[in-house]
Scaffold this active site. Structure first.
Site, mmCIF file in Angstrom:
data_model
loop_
_atom_site.group_PDB
_atom_site.id
_atom_site.type_symbol
_atom_site.label_atom_id
_atom_site.label_comp_id
_atom_site.label_asym_id
_atom_site.label_seq_id
_atom_site.Cartn_x
_atom_site.Cartn_y
_atom_site.Cartn_z
ATOM 1 N N SER A 188 -16.774 14.720 -20.495
ATOM 2 C CA SER A 188 -17.983 15.407 -20.807
ATOM 3 C C SER A 188 -18.310 16.687 -19.795
ATOM 4 O O SER A 188 -17.346 17.241 -19.730
ATOM 5 C CB SER A 188 -19.077 14.274 -20.722
ATOM 6 O OG SER A 188 -20.233 14.909 -21.354
ATOM 7 N N GLU B 104 -17.847 12.505 -31.979
ATOM 8 C CA GLU B 104 -18.569 12.626 -30.580
ATOM 9 C C GLU B 104 -19.878 12.503 -30.693
ATOM 10 O O GLU B 104 -20.521 11.751 -30.181
ATOM 11 C CB GLU B 104 -18.109 14.243 -30.092
ATOM 12 C CG GLU B 104 -16.786 14.409 -29.643
ATOM 13 C CD GLU B 104 -16.435 13.891 -28.290
ATOM 14 O OE1 GLU B 104 -17.259 13.250 -27.547
ATOM 15 O OE2 GLU B 104 -15.218 13.803 -27.956
#
Length: 567
Positions: free
Chosen positions: A194, A321
């Site tokens: 991330s 996601e």
């Protein structure tokens, strides 16, 4: 009293460690809370880090150091402190010995939107990765307003990207000191997820980081992700504080005297949606050119030109996601809303006229087959693409053109009981699930553990397929939700495969080297121009072609059609 044999002598001083056990019960050595930079307090607040100073005596490395200040991602309380928060942890399988080859080093950069997180074993325990013959380093860096505020007046020394410069300082510490732990400073792999992945990608683009690492693993994020950009200046801070002061030296003096809690209150109350749709206020920025700048050109320009640190790469995303989106809203207390205009990436939206924006919105609605009354789960593909998938895809295309080193692409698709991000996000009672799983793994054994896990799963889940953002982390790190692993389960098999692939890459520049004694039964083929081979990490490992191909093509076409119109 701890034996002298657990003491490591570094360039800055001696560090006392402790024995710990991996998930199999095998012992390893832990050295935690090691300062790699001076405490960023007083006049050093918001500024580039300075190297840590040597200490006298023996540093106690038997417990974790403080986190950098933030608001806890799940429970929203203030956590961490500035004093000595720039610390790292080192985990080694065995103590260094003369005549033993130096070991590959893996440096973990945590995620959290440049706003949350730390190197704590709450989320990033070494219990899985340390089963392989590597050295694991987990680092802290300054977050939010502390790490990413930027002033226009360069003479004030707050030019932005302090958090990224912290990462460079940590890697510099590794280069100079990891040999004391038996690590090879000439074989360093930096990996992150991330915002940690975007950070790793930014490190590849920064001249400050040249020579500090030799491979990267980029998990669900990149320097081209739309959320990886911040704002120059302190306009929004002044607006929130209702001050008309425009002398930045006075503003800096005021901010440096504020308490940590007051600064976090400012940060929390300046929403990321303040700038014509979603954009981080406190995140990486392009600095004005100088020898101390972390990055002074747009990432896309650097990728196109090839003017960056070229190393072997693993890069990929998870299969769904955006399934984490519901959980983030629940814990942050925000309500669901959908505005298709804001689903156009900001770098593109800035270039569109009102008419062109309406055209793109219509194309999005048609391509993703979104109903007039858009429900949250019906937009998961769209949000996955815009937040994570397409940024990684664009990055890959640039790297193929300019980087001759091998590039390996993956999609993480395994759906198991340890996919905790998805489970927390889609549970009907997410806080109950989280609390029970935490108690089951930290406090429970036998009957108690089983009962707590039954309660955690009793509320049920929304039925949505795919792996959410950060789901793969449960198979790389022990955490407060998943330290115990059922032997021979599909979860353990997936964990072993993922750990083997990542550590093979660190050791050999190749996740599936020839003659590997633990044959994974597959050869991971690097990508080629117009041939995006990727490894699908599911219940089994499978090589496939062109992940999310139709969706990436849709956005490629949108960018090709519209992105040059504003130039």
């Amino acid at each position: 009293m701890m034996s002298e044999k657990y003491v490591i002598d570094t360039k800055l001083g001696k560090i006392k460690g402790k024995l710990a056990s991996n998930y199999l019960g095998v012992e390893y050595y832990s050295f935690q809370g090691i300062p790699f930079a001076r405490a960023p307090v007083g006049d050093l607040r918001f500024k580039a880090p300075l190297p840590a100073e040597a200490w006298n005596g023996v540093l106690d490395g038997t417990k974790e150091g403080p986190a950098c200040p933030s608001v806890h991602m799940l429970f929203r309380w203030v956590t961490g402190n500035e004093d000595n928060c720039l610390n790292l942890n080192v985990y080694i399988k065995e103590l260094p010995k003369d005549g033993v080859p130096l070991k590959p080093v893996m440096v973990w950069v945590h995620g959290g939107g440049f706003t949350y997180g730390s190197n704590s074993t709450e989320l990033y325990g070494p219990e899985y990765l340390i089963t392989e013959d590597v050295i694991l380093v987990t680092i802290n860096y300054r977050l939010g307003i502390f790490g990413f505020i930027c002033l226009e007046d360069e003479n004030l020394g707050v030019t932005g990207n302090a958090g990224l410069k912290d990462q460079v300082m940590a890697l510099t510490w590794v280069r100079e000191n990891i040999i004391s732990f038996g690590g090879d400073p000439n074989n360093v792999t930096v990996f992150g997820e991330s915002a940690g992945a975007a950070s790793v990608h930014f490190l590849t683009l920064s001249s400050l980081a040249k020579g500090l690492f030799h491979k990267v693993i980029i998990q669900s994020g990149s320097a081209l992700s739309p959320w990886a950009y911040g704002v120059r200046g302190v306009k929004h801070i002044c607006e929130y504080m209702k001050t008309e002061e425009n002398d930045e030296s006075k503003i800096l003096n005021m901010l440096q005297k504020m308490t940590t809690k007051d600064l976090l209150n400012i940060q929390t109350n300046i929403p990321d949606t303040i700038i014509a749709g979603f954009q981080r206020v406190f995140a990486p920025i392009v600095e004005k050119p100088s020898k101390d700048a972390f990055i002074s050109e747009e990432p896309e320009h650097l990728l196109k030109s090839g003017n960056y640190n070229k190393v072997p790469i693993i890069i990929g995303t998870n299969s769904n996601e955006a399934a984490f989106h519901r959980g983030m809203r629940i814990f942050e207390g925000s309500r669901w809303s959908f505005d298709c205009k804001l689903e156009i990436p900001l770098d593109l939206r800035k270039k569109l006229s009102e008419k062109e924006e309406a055209e793109v919105v219509e194309k999005i609605l048609n391509f993703y087959k979104l109903p007039a009354d858009v429900r949250e789960e019906s937009s998961f593909e769209l949000k996955s693409d815009n937040l994570f998938v397409h940024g990684c895809h664009r990055s890959l295309n640039y790297h193929i053109e300019t980087n001759k080193n091998p590039i390996f692409c993956y999609k993480f698709s395994f759906e198991g009981s340890m996919n905790h991000t998805k489970n927390v996000s889609l549970a009907h009672f997410p806080k109950t699930y989280f609390l029970c799983m935490y108690l089951a793994n930290m406090l429970g054994t036998g009957f108690t553990r089983n009962m707590l896990m039954k309660i955690a799963y009793s509320g049920g889940f929304k039925k949505i397929s795919g792996c959410a953002h950060a789901d793969e982390l449960s198979y790389l790190f022990g955490s407060l939700l998943s330290r115990q692993m059922k032997p021979n389960s599909s979860e353990e098999k997936t964990m072993k495969r993922l750990v083997k692939l990542w550590t093979n890459f660190a050791k050999h520049n190749n996740p599936t080297p020839e003659n590997d004694e633990d044959d994974l039964g597959i050869r991971w083929i690097p990508i080629e121009k117009n041939k995006h081979h990727y490894l699908d990490i599911e219940t089994e490992l499978t090589m496939k072609m062109n992940p999310f191909s139709e969706r990436n093509k849709f956005w490629n076409d949108i960018y090709d059609e519209y992105s040059k119109k504003g130039n």
